[in-house]
Design a protein around this motif. Sequence first.
Motif: not given
Length: 142
Positions: A48-65, A70-73, A81-83
């Motif tokens: 609720e304080a907008r602190n990042t707790l985890g999540g996924a990072i990536g990119s799309s290129y050549y037609g694929w993401l 990917l990490w969660l505490p 949340l992972g789903t």
Amino acid sequence: MKTSVLITEAPAQEDVDVILQGLIGFNEQAIGMPGAARKHFAALVRDEARNTLGGAIGSSYYGWLVIDLLWLPETLRGTGLGTQVMRLSEAEARARGCAGIRLDTYSFQARGFYEKLGFSLFGTLPDHPPGHTRYWLAKRLD
């Protein structure tokens, strides 16, 4: 022309750019699709304080993401949340017109989690790191 090969632990950004741009140019010519148009994304879990707790990072290129991270505490695992992160990442891939999503994981991480979400194994590398296996998984969206 005389050449030499140098090993370094700290390549200059200019050196990285020469190699990256050369490879992108080669790939674009071979497949007829722009690769330099890599578009980054993040699916962030915040409190609720907008602190990042985890999540996924990536990119799309050549037609694929591609999900690079990917990490969660531990305290948030098993809560759905992972789903949710993966479903939102898939929705983003579809919005970008991607044919699918790919990622990798280790034997001590989350292979079963990804398979429950419809990902299929397409590669393994035993003993990476020693005593464990690295897995590559993909999910087609088309």
